[in-house]
Write a protein that holds these residues in place. Structure first.
Motif, PDB file in Angstrom:
ATOM      1  N   VAL A   1      53.375  14.966  43.236  1.00  0.00           N
ATOM      2  CA  VAL A   1      52.636  15.932  42.419  1.00  0.00           C
ATOM      3  C   VAL A   1      52.093  16.945  43.413  1.00  0.00           C
ATOM      4  O   VAL A   1      51.291  16.602  44.285  1.00  0.00           O
ATOM      5  CB  VAL A   1      51.485  15.259  41.631  1.00  0.00           C
ATOM      6  CG1 VAL A   1      50.626  16.298  40.927  1.00  0.00           C
ATOM      7  CG2 VAL A   1      52.051  14.270  40.619  1.00  0.00           C
ATOM      8  N   SER A   2      52.600  18.149  43.334  1.00  0.00           N
ATOM      9  CA  SER A   2      52.249  19.148  44.359  1.00  0.00           C
ATOM     10  C   SER A   2      51.482  20.321  43.772  1.00  0.00           C
ATOM     11  O   SER A   2      51.954  21.023  42.887  1.00  0.00           O
ATOM     12  CB  SER A   2      53.522  19.659  45.036  1.00  0.00           C
ATOM     13  OG  SER A   2      53.206  20.716  45.906  1.00  0.00           O
ATOM     14  N   SER A   3      50.286  20.541  44.286  1.00  0.00           N
ATOM     15  CA  SER A   3      49.530  21.752  43.987  1.00  0.00           C
ATOM     16  C   SER A   3      50.068  22.855  44.890  1.00  0.00           C
ATOM     17  O   SER A   3      51.040  22.649  45.599  1.00  0.00           O
ATOM     18  CB  SER A   3      48.045  21.539  44.300  1.00  0.00           C
ATOM     19  OG  SER A   3      47.523  20.489  43.551  1.00  0.00           O
ATOM     20  N   GLY A   4      49.412  23.987  44.873  1.00  0.00           N
ATOM     21  CA  GLY A   4      49.748  25.028  45.837  1.00  0.00           C
ATOM     22  C   GLY A   4      50.432  26.248  45.264  1.00  0.00           C
ATOM     23  O   GLY A   4      50.663  27.216  45.990  1.00  0.00           O
ATOM     24  N   ALA A   5      50.759  26.240  43.944  1.00  0.00           N
ATOM     25  CA  ALA A   5      51.447  27.411  43.385  1.00  0.00           C
ATOM     26  C   ALA A   5      50.544  28.647  43.444  1.00  0.00           C
ATOM     27  O   ALA A   5      50.963  29.718  43.903  1.00  0.00           O
ATOM     28  CB  ALA A   5      51.861  27.121  41.947  1.00  0.00           C
ATOM     29  N   ILE A   6      49.312  28.474  43.001  1.00  0.00           N
ATOM     30  CA  ILE A   6      48.414  29.632  42.935  1.00  0.00           C
ATOM     31  C   ILE A   6      48.138  30.164  44.343  1.00  0.00           C
ATOM     32  O   ILE A   6      48.249  31.357  44.611  1.00  0.00           O
ATOM     33  CB  ILE A   6      47.090  29.255  42.221  1.00  0.00           C
ATOM     34  CG1 ILE A   6      47.402  28.876  40.761  1.00  0.00           C
ATOM     35  CG2 ILE A   6      46.077  30.393  42.281  1.00  0.00           C
ATOM     36  CD1 ILE A   6      46.248  28.282  39.982  1.00  0.00           C
ATOM     37  N   ASN A   7      47.862  29.239  45.251  1.00  0.00           N
ATOM     38  CA  ASN A   7      47.553  29.678  46.617  1.00  0.00           C
ATOM     39  C   ASN A   7      48.771  30.306  47.306  1.00  0.00           C
ATOM     40  O   ASN A   7      48.627  31.191  48.142  1.00  0.00           O
ATOM     41  CB  ASN A   7      47.011  28.507  47.435  1.00  0.00           C
ATOM     42  CG  ASN A   7      46.184  28.969  48.612  1.00  0.00           C
ATOM     43  OD1 ASN A   7      45.492  29.996  48.515  1.00  0.00           O
ATOM     44  ND2 ASN A   7      46.256  28.258  49.720  1.00  0.00           N
ATOM     45  N   SER A   8      49.971  29.874  46.947  1.00  0.00           N
ATOM     46  CA  SER A   8      51.180  30.445  47.565  1.00  0.00           C
ATOM     47  C   SER A   8      51.447  31.858  47.074  1.00  0.00           C
ATOM     48  O   SER A   8      52.056  32.663  47.768  1.00  0.00           O
ATOM     49  CB  SER A   8      52.413  29.604  47.216  1.00  0.00           C
ATOM     50  OG  SER A   8      52.262  28.311  47.683  1.00  0.00           O
ATOM     51  N   GLY A   9      50.987  32.149  45.835  1.00  0.00           N
ATOM     52  CA  GLY A   9      51.347  33.442  45.246  1.00  0.00           C
ATOM     53  C   GLY A   9      50.240  34.464  45.230  1.00  0.00           C
ATOM     54  O   GLY A   9      50.479  35.653  44.971  1.00  0.00           O
ATOM     55  N   ARG A  10      49.011  34.051  45.534  1.00  0.00           N
ATOM     56  CA  ARG A  10      47.899  34.977  45.292  1.00  0.00           C
ATOM     57  C   ARG A  10      47.910  36.223  46.187  1.00  0.00           C
ATOM     58  O   ARG A  10      47.363  37.262  45.818  1.00  0.00           O
ATOM     59  CB  ARG A  10      46.556  34.258  45.326  1.00  0.00           C
ATOM     60  CG  ARG A  10      46.109  33.730  46.649  1.00  0.00           C
ATOM     61  CD  ARG A  10      44.839  32.918  46.447  1.00  0.00           C
ATOM     62  NE  ARG A  10      44.567  32.079  47.585  1.00  0.00           N
ATOM     63  CZ  ARG A  10      43.820  32.462  48.624  1.00  0.00           C
ATOM     64  NH1 ARG A  10      43.276  33.650  48.625  1.00  0.00           N
ATOM     65  NH2 ARG A  10      43.626  31.638  49.633  1.00  0.00           N
ATOM     66  N   GLY A  11      48.577  36.129  47.310  1.00  0.00           N
ATOM     67  CA  GLY A  11      48.653  37.291  48.201  1.00  0.00           C
ATOM     68  C   GLY A  11      49.502  38.424  47.626  1.00  0.00           C
ATOM     69  O   GLY A  11      49.450  39.552  48.114  1.00  0.00           O
ATOM     70  N   PHE A  12      50.276  38.129  46.588  1.00  0.00           N
ATOM     71  CA  PHE A  12      51.172  39.140  46.019  1.00  0.00           C
ATOM     72  C   PHE A  12      50.581  39.826  44.797  1.00  0.00           C
ATOM     73  O   PHE A  12      51.167  40.739  44.238  1.00  0.00           O
ATOM     74  CB  PHE A  12      52.507  38.495  45.623  1.00  0.00           C
ATOM     75  CG  PHE A  12      53.208  37.858  46.792  1.00  0.00           C
ATOM     76  CD1 PHE A  12      54.105  38.594  47.555  1.00  0.00           C
ATOM     77  CD2 PHE A  12      52.942  36.539  47.151  1.00  0.00           C
ATOM     78  CE1 PHE A  12      54.734  38.016  48.641  1.00  0.00           C
ATOM     79  CE2 PHE A  12      53.563  35.957  48.236  1.00  0.00           C
ATOM     80  CZ  PHE A  12      54.463  36.697  48.988  1.00  0.00           C
ATOM     81  N   ILE A  13      49.442  39.330  44.335  1.00  0.00           N
ATOM     82  CA  ILE A  13      48.830  39.875  43.112  1.00  0.00           C
ATOM     83  C   ILE A  13      47.439  40.394  43.474  1.00  0.00           C
ATOM     84  O   ILE A  13      46.679  39.697  44.146  1.00  0.00           O
ATOM     85  CB  ILE A  13      48.696  38.765  42.022  1.00  0.00           C
ATOM     86  CG1 ILE A  13      50.038  38.072  41.765  1.00  0.00           C
ATOM     87  CG2 ILE A  13      48.102  39.318  40.731  1.00  0.00           C
ATOM     88  CD1 ILE A  13      51.103  38.914  41.103  1.00  0.00           C
ATOM     89  N   GLN A  14      47.154  41.607  42.991  1.00  0.00           N
ATOM     90  CA  GLN A  14      45.843  42.167  43.327  1.00  0.00           C
ATOM     91  C   GLN A  14      44.728  41.382  42.639  1.00  0.00           C
ATOM     92  O   GLN A  14      44.797  41.124  41.439  1.00  0.00           O
ATOM     93  CB  GLN A  14      45.802  43.616  42.871  1.00  0.00           C
ATOM     94  CG  GLN A  14      44.893  44.415  43.751  1.00  0.00           C
ATOM     95  CD  GLN A  14      44.916  45.879  43.375  1.00  0.00           C
ATOM     96  OE1 GLN A  14      45.625  46.289  42.455  1.00  0.00           O
ATOM     97  NE2 GLN A  14      44.142  46.654  44.079  1.00  0.00           N
ATOM     98  N   ARG A  15      43.722  41.035  43.414  1.00  0.00           N
ATOM     99  CA  ARG A  15      42.616  40.255  42.853  1.00  0.00           C
ATOM    100  C   ARG A  15      41.743  41.145  41.970  1.00  0.00           C
ATOM    101  O   ARG A  15      41.285  42.196  42.417  1.00  0.00           O
ATOM    102  CB  ARG A  15      41.775  39.715  44.013  1.00  0.00           C
ATOM    103  CG  ARG A  15      41.028  38.479  43.692  1.00  0.00           C
ATOM    104  CD  ARG A  15      40.153  38.062  44.876  1.00  0.00           C
ATOM    105  NE  ARG A  15      39.302  36.979  44.450  1.00  0.00           N
ATOM    106  CZ  ARG A  15      39.680  35.709  44.420  1.00  0.00           C
ATOM    107  NH1 ARG A  15      40.876  35.384  44.844  1.00  0.00           N
ATOM    108  NH2 ARG A  15      38.861  34.774  43.994  1.00  0.00           N
ATOM    109  N   PRO A  16      41.519  40.760  40.710  1.00  0.00           N
ATOM    110  CA  PRO A  16      40.740  41.630  39.820  1.00  0.00           C
ATOM    111  C   PRO A  16      39.242  41.582  40.139  1.00  0.00           C
ATOM    112  O   PRO A  16      38.760  40.601  40.680  1.00  0.00           O
ATOM    113  CB  PRO A  16      41.013  41.033  38.439  1.00  0.00           C
ATOM    114  CG  PRO A  16      41.321  39.600  38.698  1.00  0.00           C
ATOM    115  CD  PRO A  16      41.932  39.512  40.062  1.00  0.00           C
ATOM    116  N   GLU A  17      38.561  42.660  39.774  1.00  0.00           N
ATOM    117  CA  GLU A  17      37.108  42.682  39.985  1.00  0.00           C
ATOM    118  C   GLU A  17      36.416  41.869  38.880  1.00  0.00           C
ATOM    119  O   GLU A  17      35.477  41.143  39.132  1.00  0.00           O
ATOM    120  CB  GLU A  17      36.580  44.120  39.892  1.00  0.00           C
ATOM    121  CG  GLU A  17      37.330  45.096  40.782  1.00  0.00           C
ATOM    122  CD  GLU A  17      36.473  45.564  41.921  1.00  0.00           C
ATOM    123  OE1 GLU A  17      35.447  46.183  41.629  1.00  0.00           O
ATOM    124  OE2 GLU A  17      36.854  45.305  43.095  1.00  0.00           O
TER     125      GLU A  17
END
Ligand code: GLU
Length: 368
Positions: free
Chosen positions: A46-62
């Motif tokens: 069971v592997s986490s890590g999807a969000i952390n692997s992709g977050r650099g490609f999506i602008q973080r909302p305010e």
């Protein structure tokens, strides 16, 4: 004999703190998983890590309310990157892995649940490593599993695995924050232990779980007879070390294994954050007279749940029972404290006159 073991890795075990997959961490994990076969272990990951692997490609909302779509989009980018790292790591030895993405809905629906089980069985029979994660892109508050510790519990039960290994930063359960010098690690914990006197360290900023969600996982599995080991990933061959009992905490499963499939299923899919609070009279009726849970005994409704979800029944801060809810949380709020006869006036096409039917109710004494 080969023994199935579910291994859950948190985001930081395979991604970098600053975001992005870490191919070297994934490679080390995969190499160890493959070496476990020599010990007769059949791993399910069971592997986490999807969000952390992709977050650099999506602008973080305010705005805070945009955070959900940020996480969903990050997971949509990150999940394939994560799988690519697993595929690459396995390719040297010609081995294969499979991606299984699920939400809580897939476990509460018996048909879908059986399909998950059959698929994993077939993959294992073909020597393919199943890699499970929440389908973060489609999941939202009411249908989410919530955290991968809980997902790992449901996968352990669905696959009849004999153990669950939760890899995290801390090397098991300590009596206080493990960073404090005099903190002491518990080596082995009995399934009846209530963990009183333990203070939890703060969770990491990446991923959703913490020691609290891990202990909830322990509480669900050990009464059924499944061992759970919690330990650190910050060492060489962390899984082998834990299986050989050279660290971490072993939470011993009940020596009397629970054999009712239905009880195991209900007690592992119960939502951590959804419950009704009932009065004393109601607790007495449930335990002495084996009745259904009626709306009149309900004093409070907590959390988000849908009709058909397994929720907790609490009294004085203790879970006294669990069961399949006949109503969603909004409807439950409307009918709480009311007579069963009044339900049809409050809810159009009410599906039931009881909140939880006695056939779908498990008393605490039944599952512990
Ligand atoms: N499913 C999330 C992810 O892959 C992680 C959930 C968790 O850490 O518990 O990023």
């Amino acid at each position: 004999m080969n023994s199935r073991i579910v291994i859950k890795v948190g985001s930081l075990a395979i991604t970098d703190e600053t975001g992005g997959v870490s191919p070297s961490k994934v490679q080390a994990l995969v190499t160890e998983l493959q070496s476990l076969k020599a010990l007769g272990v059949v791993p399910i990951l069971v592997s986490s890590g999807a969000i952390n692997s992709g977050r650099g490609f999506i602008q973080r909302p305010e705005e805070k309310k945009m955070m959900i779509s940020f996480q969903q989009a990050s997971a949509a980018v990150g999940q394939p990157l994560l799988m690519k790292a697993y595929i690459d790591a396995l390719s040297a030895s010609g081995a294969h892995c499979a991606q299984i993405l699920v939400t809580h809905e897939d476990f509460k629906d018996r048909k879908r649940f059986l399909n998950i089980r059959n698929t994993i069985n077939r993959l294992l029979a073909n020597d393919v490593l199943p890699i499970v994660n929440e389908n973060d892109t489609v999941s939202f508050a009411e249908i989410t599993v919530g955290d991968n510790d809980q997902l790992a519990v449901m996968i352990t039960e669905a696959t009849d695995s004999e153990k669950l290994v939760l890899l995290t930063e801390a090397d098991g359960l300590f009596n206080k924050n493990p960073k404090e010098l005099d903190a002491q690690r518990f080596d082995e914990v009995d399934f009846k232990d209530d963990f009183s006197g333990v203070r939890f360290a703060a969770k990491t900023s990446v991923g959703r779980g913490g020691m609290d969600t891990k202990l909830k996982a322990v509480r669900k599995l050990t009464p059924l007879g499944v061992d759970v080991i919690i330990g650190t990933f910050l060492v060489e061959s962390p899984i082998t070390r834990l299986l050989e009992r050279r660290g971490g905490t072993l939470f011993k499963g009940n020596p009397e294994k629970q054999t009712s499939r239905r009880k195991c299923w209900l007690s592992t899919i119960v939502k951590n954050d959804a419950w009704v609070v009932v009065d004393d009279g109601c607790v007495k009726a449930l335990s002495d007279k084996n009745t259904s849970l009626l709306p009149i005994g309900i004093k409070k409704v907590h959390g988000l749940f849908r009709r058909g979800d397994v929720i907790q029944v609490k009294n004085k801060n203790k879970t006294v029972a669990i069961g399949i809810s006949e109503f969603d949380y909004r409807e439950m709020e409307l009918i709480k404290g009311k007579k069963s006869l009044d339900i049809s006036e409050l809810i159009e096409h009410a599906p039931s006159k009881v909140a939880i039917h006695k056939d779908n109710l498990l008393l605490k004494t039944d599952f512990r």
